[in-house]
Enzyme design. Structure first.
Site, PDB file in Angstrom:
ATOM      1  N   SER A  55     -55.254  33.714 -59.940  1.00 32.58           N
ATOM      2  CA  SER A  55     -54.238  34.686 -59.525  1.00 32.58           C
ATOM      3  C   SER A  55     -54.869  36.053 -59.259  1.00 32.58           C
ATOM      4  O   SER A  55     -55.702  36.530 -60.033  1.00 32.58           O
ATOM      5  CB  SER A  55     -53.175  34.839 -60.610  1.00 32.58           C
ATOM      6  OG  SER A  55     -52.320  35.897 -60.250  1.00 32.58           O
ATOM      7  N   THR A 103     -44.770  32.628 -62.464  1.00 33.55           N
ATOM      8  CA  THR A 103     -45.266  31.763 -61.395  1.00 33.55           C
ATOM      9  C   THR A 103     -45.275  30.308 -61.849  1.00 33.55           C
ATOM     10  O   THR A 103     -44.785  29.983 -62.939  1.00 33.55           O
ATOM     11  CB  THR A 103     -46.657  32.255 -60.896  1.00 33.55           C
ATOM     12  OG1 THR A 103     -47.005  31.516 -59.725  1.00 33.55           O
ATOM     13  CG2 THR A 103     -47.745  32.091 -61.943  1.00 33.55           C
ATOM     14  N   LYS A 155     -41.085  29.073 -62.943  1.00 31.28           N
ATOM     15  CA  LYS A 155     -40.059  29.865 -62.255  1.00 31.28           C
ATOM     16  C   LYS A 155     -38.633  29.385 -62.542  1.00 31.28           C
ATOM     17  O   LYS A 155     -37.700  30.171 -62.518  1.00 31.28           O
ATOM     18  CB  LYS A 155     -40.299  29.851 -60.739  1.00 31.28           C
ATOM     19  CG  LYS A 155     -41.502  30.681 -60.312  1.00 31.28           C
ATOM     20  CD  LYS A 155     -41.621  30.728 -58.797  1.00 31.28           C
ATOM     21  CE  LYS A 155     -42.865  31.477 -58.387  1.00 31.28           C
ATOM     22  NZ  LYS A 155     -42.997  31.614 -56.927  1.00 31.28           N
ATOM     23  N   ASN A 184     -38.954  34.962 -60.188  1.00 27.11           N
ATOM     24  CA  ASN A 184     -40.385  35.294 -60.221  1.00 27.11           C
ATOM     25  C   ASN A 184     -40.650  36.672 -60.830  1.00 27.11           C
ATOM     26  O   ASN A 184     -41.805  37.075 -60.947  1.00 27.11           O
ATOM     27  CB  ASN A 184     -41.035  35.184 -58.828  1.00 27.11           C
ATOM     28  CG  ASN A 184     -40.742  36.401 -57.970  1.00 27.11           C
ATOM     29  OD1 ASN A 184     -39.706  37.023 -58.124  1.00 27.11           O
ATOM     30  ND2 ASN A 184     -41.661  36.733 -57.095  1.00 27.11           N
ATOM     31  N   ASP A 221     -39.775  36.789 -54.151  1.00 27.09           N
ATOM     32  CA  ASP A 221     -40.465  35.993 -53.117  1.00 27.09           C
ATOM     33  C   ASP A 221     -39.676  36.066 -51.804  1.00 27.09           C
ATOM     34  O   ASP A 221     -40.256  36.103 -50.716  1.00 27.09           O
ATOM     35  CB  ASP A 221     -40.561  34.512 -53.530  1.00 27.09           C
ATOM     36  CG  ASP A 221     -41.668  34.275 -54.555  1.00 27.09           C
ATOM     37  OD1 ASP A 221     -42.626  35.074 -54.605  1.00 27.09           O
ATOM     38  OD2 ASP A 221     -41.566  33.285 -55.298  1.00 27.09           O
ATOM     39  N   GLY A 242     -42.810  21.904 -45.657  1.00 28.53           N
ATOM     40  CA  GLY A 242     -42.797  21.958 -47.117  1.00 28.53           C
ATOM     41  C   GLY A 242     -41.381  21.963 -47.666  1.00 28.53           C
ATOM     42  O   GLY A 242     -40.429  22.362 -46.975  1.00 28.53           O
ATOM     43  N   ARG A 272     -43.913  15.922 -46.469  1.00 28.84           N
ATOM     44  CA  ARG A 272     -44.489  14.603 -46.718  1.00 28.84           C
ATOM     45  C   ARG A 272     -43.426  13.673 -47.302  1.00 28.84           C
ATOM     46  O   ARG A 272     -43.252  12.543 -46.865  1.00 28.84           O
ATOM     47  CB  ARG A 272     -45.678  14.753 -47.686  1.00 28.84           C
ATOM     48  CG  ARG A 272     -46.277  13.456 -48.141  1.00 28.84           C
ATOM     49  CD  ARG A 272     -47.443  13.718 -49.054  1.00 28.84           C
ATOM     50  NE  ARG A 272     -47.082  14.466 -50.262  1.00 28.84           N
ATOM     51  CZ  ARG A 272     -47.941  14.817 -51.199  1.00 28.84           C
ATOM     52  NH1 ARG A 272     -49.210  14.516 -51.078  1.00 28.84           N
ATOM     53  NH2 ARG A 272     -47.542  15.481 -52.264  1.00 28.84           N
ATOM     54  N   THR A 273     -42.686  14.179 -48.301  1.00 31.70           N
ATOM     55  CA  THR A 273     -41.661  13.377 -48.964  1.00 31.70           C
ATOM     56  C   THR A 273     -40.296  13.787 -48.422  1.00 31.70           C
ATOM     57  O   THR A 273     -39.792  14.869 -48.731  1.00 31.70           O
ATOM     58  CB  THR A 273     -41.700  13.617 -50.489  1.00 31.70           C
ATOM     59  OG1 THR A 273     -43.065  13.563 -50.912  1.00 31.70           O
ATOM     60  CG2 THR A 273     -40.878  12.609 -51.242  1.00 31.70           C
ATOM     61  N   ARG A 281     -37.363  15.015 -50.699  1.00 32.54           N
ATOM     62  CA  ARG A 281     -37.400  16.393 -51.227  1.00 32.54           C
ATOM     63  C   ARG A 281     -36.850  17.373 -50.193  1.00 32.54           C
ATOM     64  O   ARG A 281     -36.174  18.335 -50.540  1.00 32.54           O
ATOM     65  CB  ARG A 281     -38.829  16.791 -51.606  1.00 32.54           C
ATOM     66  CG  ARG A 281     -39.206  16.392 -53.010  1.00 32.54           C
ATOM     67  CD  ARG A 281     -40.525  17.022 -53.401  1.00 32.54           C
ATOM     68  NE  ARG A 281     -40.380  18.218 -54.202  1.00 32.54           N
ATOM     69  CZ  ARG A 281     -41.393  19.052 -54.462  1.00 32.54           C
ATOM     70  NH1 ARG A 281     -42.585  18.827 -53.981  1.00 32.54           N
ATOM     71  NH2 ARG A 281     -41.190  20.114 -55.202  1.00 32.54           N
ATOM     72  N   TYR A 294     -52.497  32.065 -49.093  1.00 32.09           N
ATOM     73  CA  TYR A 294     -53.231  33.323 -48.894  1.00 32.09           C
ATOM     74  C   TYR A 294     -54.686  33.229 -49.362  1.00 32.09           C
ATOM     75  O   TYR A 294     -55.452  34.182 -49.178  1.00 32.09           O
ATOM     76  CB  TYR A 294     -52.530  34.487 -49.613  1.00 32.09           C
ATOM     77  CG  TYR A 294     -52.335  34.249 -51.084  1.00 32.09           C
ATOM     78  CD1 TYR A 294     -51.148  33.711 -51.567  1.00 32.09           C
ATOM     79  CD2 TYR A 294     -53.353  34.526 -51.996  1.00 32.09           C
ATOM     80  CE1 TYR A 294     -50.967  33.457 -52.897  1.00 32.09           C
ATOM     81  CE2 TYR A 294     -53.178  34.279 -53.341  1.00 32.09           C
ATOM     82  CZ  TYR A 294     -51.988  33.754 -53.788  1.00 32.09           C
ATOM     83  OH  TYR A 294     -51.821  33.494 -55.124  1.00 32.09           O
TER      84      TYR A 294
END
Ligand code: NAP
Length: 291
Positions: A15, A62, A66, A87, A103, A128, A153-154, A157, A231
């Site tokens: 971090s 984080t 969260k 957060n 966020d 995502g 991907r899933t 979700r 990042y």
């Protein structure tokens, strides 16, 4: 007495929040320390209780905590409440612990100020469906996004994310895709997109798919703004792919600094020294550069 704020997460190895938050506190000459509070989820209740008295007056939160902190707080602001994730924790003057989600504001402020992009009425493809994707969806809905496609991907979700936002479910504004190559619907969504946001951890240093782009094998349209929340590294494989395709790009560092800036202002009541924070964040990233 030195005042303490810090970051509650587990693990916290890479971090960079301590670097740029401490730089901001030092900028004002405050007798404050920003600390790493490495806390596994089962120890979070006791730790949050320690924010109620004494010299710890707030924290960032984080992964993976969260959502864990939510039931431990006295109140949530509207954004944190809508997303179900916090957060930033602030001990208010009356002693209550209040949870915020900065966020969301960090995401959209970076998009507008650094990306020069106004989401209202635009077509957006989001990659995502994890915690940060939820913050992105909320922010884009607040900003009156035009259409939203979510690729993950899933698929289940992604569906959960949509179901979590009544407005998305009601207006049928979200289309769902997998990240696999060869889907003509997904290619068409990318072609129509004004903005593509990566909220997967693909490309993240030390992450599950370091050195990869989430859009390998896919085509980006020149002119589409590509915003990678990852990042570290600052120049991700997705950003390189986008630049080679003629797309303007925005990395995740600005969002990180802006979410931290709002937290700083809530703890200290002082305007965040943004340039000081950016310089310290870049310095910390440079010191742990993967190359
Ligand atoms: P998360 O809740 O764990 O979600 C991870 C997401 O990445 C999921 O959609 C997951 O897909 C996908 N994923 C992970 N590994 C994958 C792989 N090998 N192949 C395909 N998909 C994969 O994580 P998060 O908290 O949302 O964070 C996501 C990224 O955003 C991280 O890199 C984080 O550093 C970054 N982030 C940046 C900021 C900022 O301020 N710039 C803020 C928050 C997060 P499945 O659902 O299929 O598992």
């Amino acid at each position: 007495m030195t005042t303490h704020v810090g970051l509650i997460g587990y693990p916290l190895g890479h971090s960079i929040s301590p670097a740029f938050q401490q730089a901001a506190l030092d900028h004002y000459g405050l007798d404050w320390r920003y600390e790493r509070w490495e806390t596994p989820p089962d120890q979070v209740p006791a730790f949050v209780a320690s924010l109620r008295n004494g010299d710890r007056v707030g924290s960032n939160v984080t992964v993976p905590n969260k959502q864990v902190v939510v039931p431990l707080l006295d109140a949530l602001d509207d954004t944190a409440s809508a997303i179900g994730a916090v957060n930033t924790i602030v001990r208010e003057a009356d002693g209550r612990l209040v949870g915020y989600n900065t966020d969301c504001t960090g995401f959209v402020r970076a998009l507008r100020e650094q990306g020069g992009f106004e989401p209202a009425g635009k077509n957006v493809v989001l990659l995502g469906a994890g915690g940060s994707a939820r913050a992105v969806v909320y922010s884009l809905l607040q900003a009156d996004v035009g259409t939203l496609g979510i690729a993950n991907r899933t698929l289940g979700r992604a569906r959960q994310v949509v179901d979590g936002f009544a407005r998305l479910a009601a207006e049928q504004a979200a289309a769902l895709y997998t990240l696999e190559e060869g889907s003509s619907h997904f290619e068409e969504a990318l072609r129509q997109a004004h903005l593509v946001v990566n909220a997967t951890s693909i490309g993240m240093w030390h992450g599950p798919a370091e050195g990869r782009s989430p859009l390998e094998g896919h085509t980006l349209q020149p002119g589409t703004l590509v915003y990678d929340l990852v990042y570290n590294p600052e120049q991700t494989p997705l950003l390189t792919q986008a630049q080679e395709a003629g797309c303007p790009t925005l990395g995740g560092l600005a969002m990180l600094v802006y979410q931290g800036a709002e937290a700083f202002e809530r703890w200290t009541g002082k305007p965040a020294p943004i340039e000081v924070m950016f310089a310290a964040a870049r310095g910390a990233l440079g010191m742990q550069s993967p190359t």
